[in-house]
Motif scaffolding. Structure first.
Motif, PDB file in Angstrom:
ATOM      1  N   ILE A   1       0.839  -1.198   0.000  1.00 48.30           N
ATOM      2  CA  ILE A   1       0.000   0.000   0.000  1.00 48.30           C
ATOM      3  C   ILE A   1       0.876   1.250   0.000  1.00 48.30           C
ATOM      4  N   ASP A   2       1.912   1.260   0.831  1.00 54.89           N
ATOM      5  CA  ASP A   2       2.818   2.412   0.890  1.00 54.89           C
ATOM      6  C   ASP A   2       3.506   2.635  -0.455  1.00 54.89           C
ATOM      7  N   SER A   3       3.993   1.564  -1.070  1.00 53.77           N
ATOM      8  CA  SER A   3       4.655   1.688  -2.378  1.00 53.77           C
ATOM      9  C   SER A   3       3.684   2.186  -3.439  1.00 53.77           C
ATOM     10  N   LEU A   4       2.481   1.669  -3.417  1.00 51.31           N
ATOM     11  CA  LEU A   4       1.467   2.094  -4.383  1.00 51.31           C
ATOM     12  C   LEU A   4       1.129   3.572  -4.191  1.00 51.31           C
ATOM     13  N   ALA A   5       0.993   4.001  -2.951  1.00 53.63           N
ATOM     14  CA  ALA A   5       0.697   5.408  -2.668  1.00 53.63           C
ATOM     15  C   ALA A   5       1.859   6.301  -3.111  1.00 53.63           C
ATOM     16  N   ASP A   6       3.094   5.892  -2.830  1.00 51.77           N
ATOM     17  CA  ASP A   6       4.257   6.668  -3.256  1.00 51.77           C
ATOM     18  C   ASP A   6       4.291   6.792  -4.777  1.00 51.77           C
ATOM     19  N   TRP A   7       4.027   5.688  -5.467  1.00 54.47           N
ATOM     20  CA  TRP A   7       4.010   5.719  -6.925  1.00 54.47           C
ATOM     21  C   TRP A   7       2.899   6.641  -7.427  1.00 54.47           C
ATOM     22  N   GLY A   8       1.734   6.579  -6.793  1.00 51.18           N
ATOM     23  CA  GLY A   8       0.606   7.431  -7.188  1.00 51.18           C
ATOM     24  C   GLY A   8       0.912   8.911  -7.016  1.00 51.18           C
ATOM     25  N   ILE A   9       1.587   9.261  -5.929  1.00 49.56           N
ATOM     26  CA  ILE A   9       1.977  10.663  -5.693  1.00 49.56           C
ATOM     27  C   ILE A   9       2.955  11.115  -6.775  1.00 49.56           C
ATOM     28  N   GLU A  10       3.953  10.269  -7.061  1.00 45.38           N
ATOM     29  CA  GLU A  10       4.929  10.599  -8.096  1.00 45.38           C
ATOM     30  C   GLU A  10       4.256  10.717  -9.466  1.00 45.38           C
ATOM     31  N   HIS A  11       3.381   9.792  -9.765  1.00 41.73           N
ATOM     32  CA  HIS A  11       2.680   9.800 -11.056  1.00 41.73           C
ATOM     33  C   HIS A  11       1.849  11.075 -11.227  1.00 41.73           C
ATOM     34  N   ARG A  12       1.140  11.461 -10.183  1.00 40.00           N
ATOM     35  CA  ARG A  12       0.324  12.683 -10.251  1.00 40.00           C
ATOM     36  C   ARG A  12       1.207  13.897 -10.538  1.00 40.00           C
ATOM     37  N   LYS A  13       2.373  13.967  -9.883  1.00 41.66           N
ATOM     38  CA  LYS A  13       3.297  15.084 -10.114  1.00 41.66           C
ATOM     39  C   LYS A  13       3.782  15.096 -11.562  1.00 41.66           C
ATOM     40  N   ILE A  14       4.137  13.918 -12.074  1.00 41.14           N
ATOM     41  CA  ILE A  14       4.633  13.817 -13.452  1.00 41.14           C
ATOM     42  C   ILE A  14       3.544  14.224 -14.447  1.00 41.14           C
ATOM     43  N   ILE A  15       2.348  13.731 -14.228  1.00 41.13           N
ATOM     44  CA  ILE A  15       1.236  14.043 -15.133  1.00 41.13           C
ATOM     45  C   ILE A  15       0.911  15.530 -15.074  1.00 41.13           C
ATOM     46  N   MET A  16       0.877  16.074 -13.861  1.00 44.08           N
ATOM     47  CA  MET A  16       0.567  17.502 -13.726  1.00 44.08           C
ATOM     48  C   MET A  16       1.662  18.343 -14.394  1.00 44.08           C
ATOM     49  N   LYS A  17       2.921  17.961 -14.218  1.00 41.95           N
ATOM     50  CA  LYS A  17       4.029  18.680 -14.846  1.00 41.95           C
ATOM     51  C   LYS A  17       3.899  18.596 -16.362  1.00 41.95           C
ATOM     52  N   GLY A  18       3.583  17.409 -16.878  1.00 45.67           N
ATOM     53  CA  GLY A  18       3.400  17.230 -18.311  1.00 45.67           C
ATOM     54  C   GLY A  18       2.248  18.049 -18.853  1.00 45.67           C
ATOM     55  N   SER A  19       1.163  18.141 -18.081  1.00 47.42           N
ATOM     56  CA  SER A  19       0.011  18.938 -18.494  1.00 47.42           C
ATOM     57  C   SER A  19       0.361  20.408 -18.567  1.00 47.42           C
TER      58      SER A  19
END
Length: 125
Positions: A100-118
């Motif tokens: 769960i912790d790894s999945l949450a960390d990945w989700g936080i990173e993914h959101r940042k990457i997607i937002m930066k890309g947007s």
């Protein structure tokens, strides 16, 4: 001498079967949310309903029963008036916390990457 594929195919199949087993137990939209809520300690049914956005009471009840059957959580009836029911992760269920912790960390990173890309795409136009 065996080729690398000959060794990796059986290992891959074992891993895929193990993932299938885990996804069968953890499948559905809500189980990970429930575990994430319970990772901070025992919760009453009403607290779980409040913590998990958009889950219906019927769905929460069904998921809790399945998770109890699979030994991930424990249902405790407290000796109070009126009686109170609490749910908490079992020791076995707590083994999922690193996942769960790894999945949450990945989700936080993914959101940042997607937002930066947007934002970058916005500035290109």
């Amino acid at each position: 001498m065996m080729e690398n594929n000959e060794v990796s195919i059986p290992q891959c199949k074992v891993k895929i079967m193990a993932i299938s087993d885990a996804m069968y137990i953890m499948g559905g939209k809500w189980k990970m949310h429930i575990i994430a809520s319970l990772c901070y300690g025992a919760r009453r049914y009403s607290e779980l309903l409040e913590n998990i956005d958009n889950i219906s009471g019927k769905m929460l009840s069904r998921e809790l029963k399945e998770m109890e059957t699979n030994l991930l959580i424990e249902r405790k009836v407290m000796d109070t008036r009126p009686f109170t029911v609490q749910y908490e992760l079992t020791e076995y269920g707590k083994k999922l916390l690193p996942v769960i912790d790894s999945l949450a960390d990945w989700g936080i990173e993914h959101r940042k990457i997607i937002m930066k890309g947007s934002l970058e795409k916005e500035h290109q136009y």
